[in-house]
Design a protein around this motif. Structure first.
Motif, mmCIF file in Angstrom:
data_model
loop_
_atom_site.group_PDB
_atom_site.id
_atom_site.type_symbol
_atom_site.label_atom_id
_atom_site.label_comp_id
_atom_site.label_asym_id
_atom_site.label_seq_id
_atom_site.Cartn_x
_atom_site.Cartn_y
_atom_site.Cartn_z
ATOM 1 N N ASN A 15 1.007 -1.169 -0.011
ATOM 2 C CA ASN A 15 -0.152 0.088 0.056
ATOM 3 C C ASN A 15 0.783 1.398 -0.102
ATOM 4 N N LEU A 40 -7.886 2.916 -1.165
ATOM 5 C CA LEU A 40 -7.495 2.650 0.190
ATOM 6 C C LEU A 40 -8.369 3.751 1.181
ATOM 7 N N THR A 44 -6.025 5.238 6.361
ATOM 8 C CA THR A 44 -4.746 4.277 6.030
ATOM 9 C C THR A 44 -3.968 5.448 4.995
#
Ligand SMILES: [Zn+2]
Length: 392
Positions: A15, A40, A44
């Protein structure tokens, strides 16, 4: 700090890389837009962004355009966080450049190469690297890697198997340079590196299937397929310069005969120039720079010589187009200096010989980074490696 399990750590790394890549490609961009783009949640993204800011890979700029309400803070990639060094080892020159983390050249050194012994060339290279390091400003990560482009076959381990125009066979220098400068060293074939440089920062940005023809003393080809550098199973695809275009033709340094580069390279150009009257130079001091000047002055014999070399370039390019069905051919390296006198004969040859279906939507162009494609390309490979390994 939260302790993450192995899997969570991997997911986070993926990510975070995604967030960094998005900033790298889309900046200036807000946290909210990143969240939307990569799918996302905002929390986050915010925590990953905070880590990246702390690591000095990105920074916040002033507020961006608001769509009503409070203006979002924009994020930018910090290209000044470190520097990359790229060396293009030609057969008759060494070019060294220092770039920031976005591939912008900030310093360069070029030296004529009149020796080809491994030790001597290596010492020259080391001296250039030391000078480039001295010219780098202060930065968080310093020099993040050194890339070296080689005119020959390099395996996946960075061993130089064969560089016929230098007379090198089975040469290892990666470890020695790594130990000396304490940074990762990438050794790559110069045409592969050039193709990558053009794809990322030059003429190839818009296309995903590109053949980059590096026409210097020899000829090498870098292949980009589906947006990725294709290097073959052992790392040394693209030795098109040694495909045979004349059976039993001129002897080649690879041990064969009739290879394409014996007819269409800078070496072929300089050899043929010895057979025509060249003002301002004796036969051994003719250079492509001089020939370009003479062509500019309208020297018919020199212009015709360029046309002949261009037609021979067209022969090999025709063979490649018929093999790969690319979207784009980029002609780079030293012969690209003579674009104005080569272009017409290359395109004329392709138009009159290449299978017409292949010619639809085909762009034939010259490199944008000109003589710097390889050096910029190896810098880019080091940067990619650095960003991949530094995101944790
Ligand atoms: Zn050959």
């Amino acid at each position: 700090m939260t302790i993450l399990t192995g899997n969570q750590q991997l997911v986070k790394q993926i990510n975070k890389t995604l967030v960094l890549e998005t900033i790298l490609n889309e900046a200036p961009i807000s946290r909210a837009d990143i969240a939307q783009k990569v799918g996302l949640n905002k929390g986050t993204v915010s925590s990953l962004v905070n880590e990246l800011i702390e690591e000095q890979l990105i920074y916040e700029s002033g507020p961006g355009k608001s769509s009503g309400g409070r203006r979002p803070v924009m994020l930018l990639f910090n290209e000044k966080a470190g520097y990359s060094i790229g060396i293009d080892l030609g057969v008759n020159y060494i070019l060294g450049i220092l770039t920031d983390l976005k591939g912008h050249i900030v310093a360069e050194i070029q030296k004529k190469l009149s020796v080809t012994g491994v030790e001597q060339v290596k010492q020259m290279m080391i001296a250039i690297i030391e000078d480039l390091i001295r010219s780098a400003g202060q930065s968080h990560y310093g020099i993040i890697g050194i890339g070296i482009g080689i005119p020959g076959m390099v395996n996946n381990d960075g061993e130089i198997l064969l560089a016929p125009n230098l007379g090198w066979k089975n040469v290892r220098m990666k470890e020695e340079i790594e130990n000396r400068f304490q940074v990762p060293v990438i050794i790559e074939n110069e045409a592969n590196a050039g193709a990558y440089g053009e794809k990322l920062y030059g003429a190839g940005k818009e296309f995903d299937n590109i053949l980059y023809v590096s026409a210097g003393i020899g000829i090498g080809v870098g292949v980009i397929l589906d947006g990725q550098l294709f290097t073959g199973s052992g790392g040394f695809s693209g030795e098109m310069g040694h495909t045979i275009i004349i059976v039993n033709g001129k002897e080649c340094s690879c041990g064969s005969r009739g290879c394409w580069e014996q007819y269409a390279s800078e070496k072929a150009l300089l050899e043929e120039a010895k057979n025509i009257p060249i003002p301002y130079a004796d036969k051994d001091s003719i250079s492509i720079e001089l020939l370009v000047e003479l062509a500019k002055e309208g020297n018919e014999e020199v212009i015709n010589l360029f046309k002949k070399i261009g037609a021979y370039l067209g022969v090999g390019i025709n063979n490649m187009i018929n093999t790969f069905n690319p979207e784009q051919i980029i002609i780079g390296n030293r012969l690209a200096m003579a674009k104005d006198w080569l272009e017409e004969s290359i395109t004329h040859f392709v138009k009159s010989h290449t299978i017409p279906f292949h010619q639809q939507d085909l762009s034939i162009t010259f490199s944008q980074l000109t003589t710097h494609s390889t050096a910029v390309g190896v810098c880019a490979l080091s940067i990619e490696n650095f960003l991949k390994t530094s995101v944790k």
